[in-house]
Scaffold this motif. Sequence first.
Motif, PDB file in Angstrom:
ATOM      1  N   ALA A   6      15.925  -2.065  21.284  1.00  0.00           N
ATOM      2  CA  ALA A   6      16.015  -2.172  22.741  1.00  0.00           C
ATOM      3  C   ALA A   6      17.405  -1.768  23.244  1.00  0.00           C
ATOM      4  N   SER A   7      18.445  -2.322  22.651  1.00  0.00           N
ATOM      5  CA  SER A   7      19.811  -1.991  23.093  1.00  0.00           C
ATOM      6  C   SER A   7      20.173  -0.549  22.766  1.00  0.00           C
ATOM      7  N   LEU A   8      19.717  -0.046  21.621  1.00  0.00           N
ATOM      8  CA  LEU A   8      20.008   1.343  21.270  1.00  0.00           C
ATOM      9  C   LEU A   8      19.399   2.312  22.276  1.00  0.00           C
ATOM     10  N   LEU A   9      18.241   1.970  22.841  1.00  0.00           N
ATOM     11  CA  LEU A   9      17.607   2.826  23.841  1.00  0.00           C
ATOM     12  C   LEU A   9      18.353   2.765  25.169  1.00  0.00           C
ATOM     13  N   VAL A  10      18.746   1.556  25.570  1.00  0.00           N
ATOM     14  CA  VAL A  10      19.446   1.404  26.855  1.00  0.00           C
ATOM     15  C   VAL A  10      20.837   2.032  26.795  1.00  0.00           C
ATOM     16  N   TYR A  11      21.474   2.030  25.646  1.00  0.00           N
ATOM     17  CA  TYR A  11      22.805   2.640  25.493  1.00  0.00           C
ATOM     18  C   TYR A  11      22.746   4.157  25.314  1.00  0.00           C
ATOM     19  N   GLY A  12      21.567   4.731  25.318  1.00  0.00           N
ATOM     20  CA  GLY A  12      21.430   6.175  25.214  1.00  0.00           C
ATOM     21  C   GLY A  12      21.553   6.719  23.812  1.00  0.00           C
ATOM     22  N   ILE A  13      21.682   5.864  22.813  1.00  0.00           N
ATOM     23  CA  ILE A  13      21.759   6.316  21.416  1.00  0.00           C
ATOM     24  C   ILE A  13      20.369   6.700  20.922  1.00  0.00           C
ATOM     25  N   TRP A  39      11.675  -0.170  32.684  1.00  0.00           N
ATOM     26  CA  TRP A  39      12.622  -1.236  32.391  1.00  0.00           C
ATOM     27  C   TRP A  39      12.456  -1.671  30.937  1.00  0.00           C
ATOM     28  N   ILE A  40      13.578  -2.030  30.308  1.00  0.00           N
ATOM     29  CA  ILE A  40      13.588  -2.410  28.895  1.00  0.00           C
ATOM     30  C   ILE A  40      14.006  -3.870  28.779  1.00  0.00           C
ATOM     31  N   HIS A  41      13.160  -4.632  28.106  1.00  0.00           N
ATOM     32  CA  HIS A  41      13.393  -6.061  27.885  1.00  0.00           C
ATOM     33  C   HIS A  41      13.470  -6.317  26.386  1.00  0.00           C
ATOM     34  N   ALA A  42      14.442  -7.130  25.960  1.00  0.00           N
ATOM     35  CA  ALA A  42      14.617  -7.467  24.545  1.00  0.00           C
ATOM     36  C   ALA A  42      13.791  -8.694  24.200  1.00  0.00           C
ATOM     37  N   ALA A  43      13.052  -8.600  23.107  1.00  0.00           N
ATOM     38  CA  ALA A  43      12.211  -9.709  22.657  1.00  0.00           C
ATOM     39  C   ALA A  43      13.069 -10.871  22.171  1.00  0.00           C
ATOM     40  N   SER A  44      12.412 -11.984  21.839  1.00  0.00           N
ATOM     41  CA  SER A  44      13.127 -13.215  21.494  1.00  0.00           C
ATOM     42  C   SER A  44      13.566 -13.276  20.038  1.00  0.00           C
ATOM     43  N   LYS A  45      13.090 -12.383  19.193  1.00  0.00           N
ATOM     44  CA  LYS A  45      13.425 -12.435  17.770  1.00  0.00           C
ATOM     45  C   LYS A  45      14.853 -11.936  17.545  1.00  0.00           C
ATOM     46  N   VAL A  46      15.659 -12.761  16.911  1.00  0.00           N
ATOM     47  CA  VAL A  46      17.037 -12.386  16.597  1.00  0.00           C
ATOM     48  C   VAL A  46      17.017 -11.390  15.440  1.00  0.00           C
ATOM     49  N   PRO A  47      17.647 -10.235  15.582  1.00  0.00           N
ATOM     50  CA  PRO A  47      17.580  -9.220  14.525  1.00  0.00           C
ATOM     51  C   PRO A  47      18.399  -9.620  13.311  1.00  0.00           C
ATOM     52  N   ASP A  48      17.913  -9.231  12.142  1.00  0.00           N
ATOM     53  CA  ASP A  48      18.662  -9.446  10.914  1.00  0.00           C
ATOM     54  C   ASP A  48      19.843  -8.487  10.845  1.00  0.00           C
ATOM     55  N   GLU A  49      20.880  -8.926  10.174  1.00  0.00           N
ATOM     56  CA  GLU A  49      22.061  -8.072  10.026  1.00  0.00           C
ATOM     57  C   GLU A  49      21.730  -6.815   9.243  1.00  0.00           C
ATOM     58  N   SER A  50      20.851  -6.936   8.262  1.00  0.00           N
ATOM     59  CA  SER A  50      20.459  -5.763   7.472  1.00  0.00           C
ATOM     60  C   SER A  50      19.702  -4.752   8.331  1.00  0.00           C
ATOM     61  N   THR A  51      18.877  -5.230   9.273  1.00  0.00           N
ATOM     62  CA  THR A  51      18.144  -4.325  10.162  1.00  0.00           C
ATOM     63  C   THR A  51      19.101  -3.584  11.083  1.00  0.00           C
ATOM     64  N   PRO A  96      21.589  -8.869  22.495  1.00  0.00           N
ATOM     65  CA  PRO A  96      21.017 -10.095  23.082  1.00  0.00           C
ATOM     66  C   PRO A  96      19.492 -10.092  23.012  1.00  0.00           C
ATOM     67  N   VAL A  97      18.926 -11.267  23.013  1.00  0.00           N
ATOM     68  CA  VAL A  97      17.467 -11.429  22.956  1.00  0.00           C
ATOM     69  C   VAL A  97      17.001 -12.159  24.204  1.00  0.00           C
ATOM     70  N   SER A  98      15.704 -11.984  24.512  1.00  0.00           N
ATOM     71  CA  SER A  98      15.083 -12.602  25.699  1.00  0.00           C
ATOM     72  C   SER A  98      15.836 -12.240  26.967  1.00  0.00           C
ATOM     73  N   PRO A 155      19.629   6.875  30.685  1.00  0.00           N
ATOM     74  CA  PRO A 155      19.643   5.411  30.497  1.00  0.00           C
ATOM     75  C   PRO A 155      20.635   4.734  31.432  1.00  0.00           C
ATOM     76  N   GLN A 156      20.304   3.519  31.834  1.00  0.00           N
ATOM     77  CA  GLN A 156      21.171   2.674  32.648  1.00  0.00           C
ATOM     78  C   GLN A 156      21.076   1.239  32.115  1.00  0.00           C
ATOM     79  N   LYS A 157      22.196   0.559  32.119  1.00  0.00           N
ATOM     80  CA  LYS A 157      22.208  -0.813  31.610  1.00  0.00           C
ATOM     81  C   LYS A 157      22.644  -1.771  32.703  1.00  0.00           C
ATOM     82  N   LEU A 158      22.250  -3.013  32.549  1.00  0.00           N
ATOM     83  CA  LEU A 158      22.647  -4.071  33.466  1.00  0.00           C
ATOM     84  C   LEU A 158      24.006  -4.618  33.055  1.00  0.00           C
ATOM     85  N   LEU A 159      24.880  -4.804  34.033  1.00  0.00           N
ATOM     86  CA  LEU A 159      26.181  -5.393  33.736  1.00  0.00           C
ATOM     87  C   LEU A 159      26.023  -6.821  33.216  1.00  0.00           C
ATOM     88  N   ILE A 160      25.072  -7.535  33.770  1.00  0.00           N
ATOM     89  CA  ILE A 160      24.749  -8.883  33.305  1.00  0.00           C
ATOM     90  C   ILE A 160      23.255  -8.930  32.992  1.00  0.00           C
TER      91      ILE A 160
END
Length: 357
Positions: free
Chosen positions: A23-30, A47-59, A86-88, A130-135
């Motif tokens: 989700a963040s990689l898409l919003v950041y244009g990467i 609009w892009i929303h991040a799910a509630s699952k916390v990503p693993d460091e390996s992922t 961030p999630v959720s 892509p555009q991101k929210l400041l908050i």
Amino acid sequence: MKRINSNPGNYRNPCLTMHQPWASLLVYGIKRVEGRSWPAPITGRLWIHAASKVPDESTIKAMEYFYREIYALNGITDINFPQHYPVSRLLGCVEVVGCLTRDELACWEMVPEGVRLEAQTDYCWLCERPQKLLIPFEMRGYQGVYNLERKIYEAAVRGLTPVDSPLPVKFPLPDPQDPFSLKPGSISARTPNLKATEVDKSSSISLAIAGARAAATQFSKKDNNSQNTGWNNTPDKMNANQEEKEVTRSYNLRTRSRYMEKDNTSSTELNNKVDDDTSPSHHEEKSSSSKSQRSSSHNQTPGADHRLHLQPPTREAQEYKEKHNRDKYEGSIKHNRSPGAEAELRQYPQPPSKVSE
């Protein structure tokens, strides 16, 4: 030329919930291609929303390594990845300009090599600007494409800021007069002999692709894990039964040890006795014994118990009964005597009574 929104699903403010770090990689244009197993139902802002699952460091490391390698094919080595995932949260938005199949995007020479390597799913949603929210806004997500609530949309649209992508991509339209011409089958229809171009896949590129695929397929293993739950519960049930048996044996051992000295029973004999009591055969023998007692009681002839109590008493029993009744009578008389009667009894004593033989 400005794209015109096409929302056949009556989407006013369409939103898509994605797992992190995608989700963040898409919003950041990467990330420039969003892969799905179904074609994009809309074109225009998504609009892009991040799910509630916390990503693993390996992922996170696997996906960042993948994009470093594919950007290096186009000479881009400096990539500013997000500091946090961030999630959720509602993160921002992108412009979906079209959708192609995997084979079409992998063979499309009008886009950079790195973009072609992002074709790893059946359908590829092509994203620009892509555009991101400041908050980022905290909110709940849903499956598929859904509409943002009006209040959330009105607050989010005011907090958008453009993103500087490492390598911005402009996907060309097959028909410049048709803003919706970039759809599945549009590239292969214009190029019948479409073939995949040779991309220099070094060992590092192959390793990066394998890592990205493994990270993406982890979410498809939930069904397999749920099927194994029944097998994993079997040893737990066996252990629970064994534990219950041990608790029963320990209780019996503590109870019977109190009588070990009185019965002169050794510890070895006591353990064997407890084991016998907790064994299934002991309970079967006890059950059969109780059954036989109930059977004998049931088969006893009527009136047998009454005949035992109707037998004539012996001579000793008769004498004891008479003496007991006489003592009881005299005690009651003595208790009810007045002081005058007591004095008269001392002056004129009564002769002792004889015990009848």
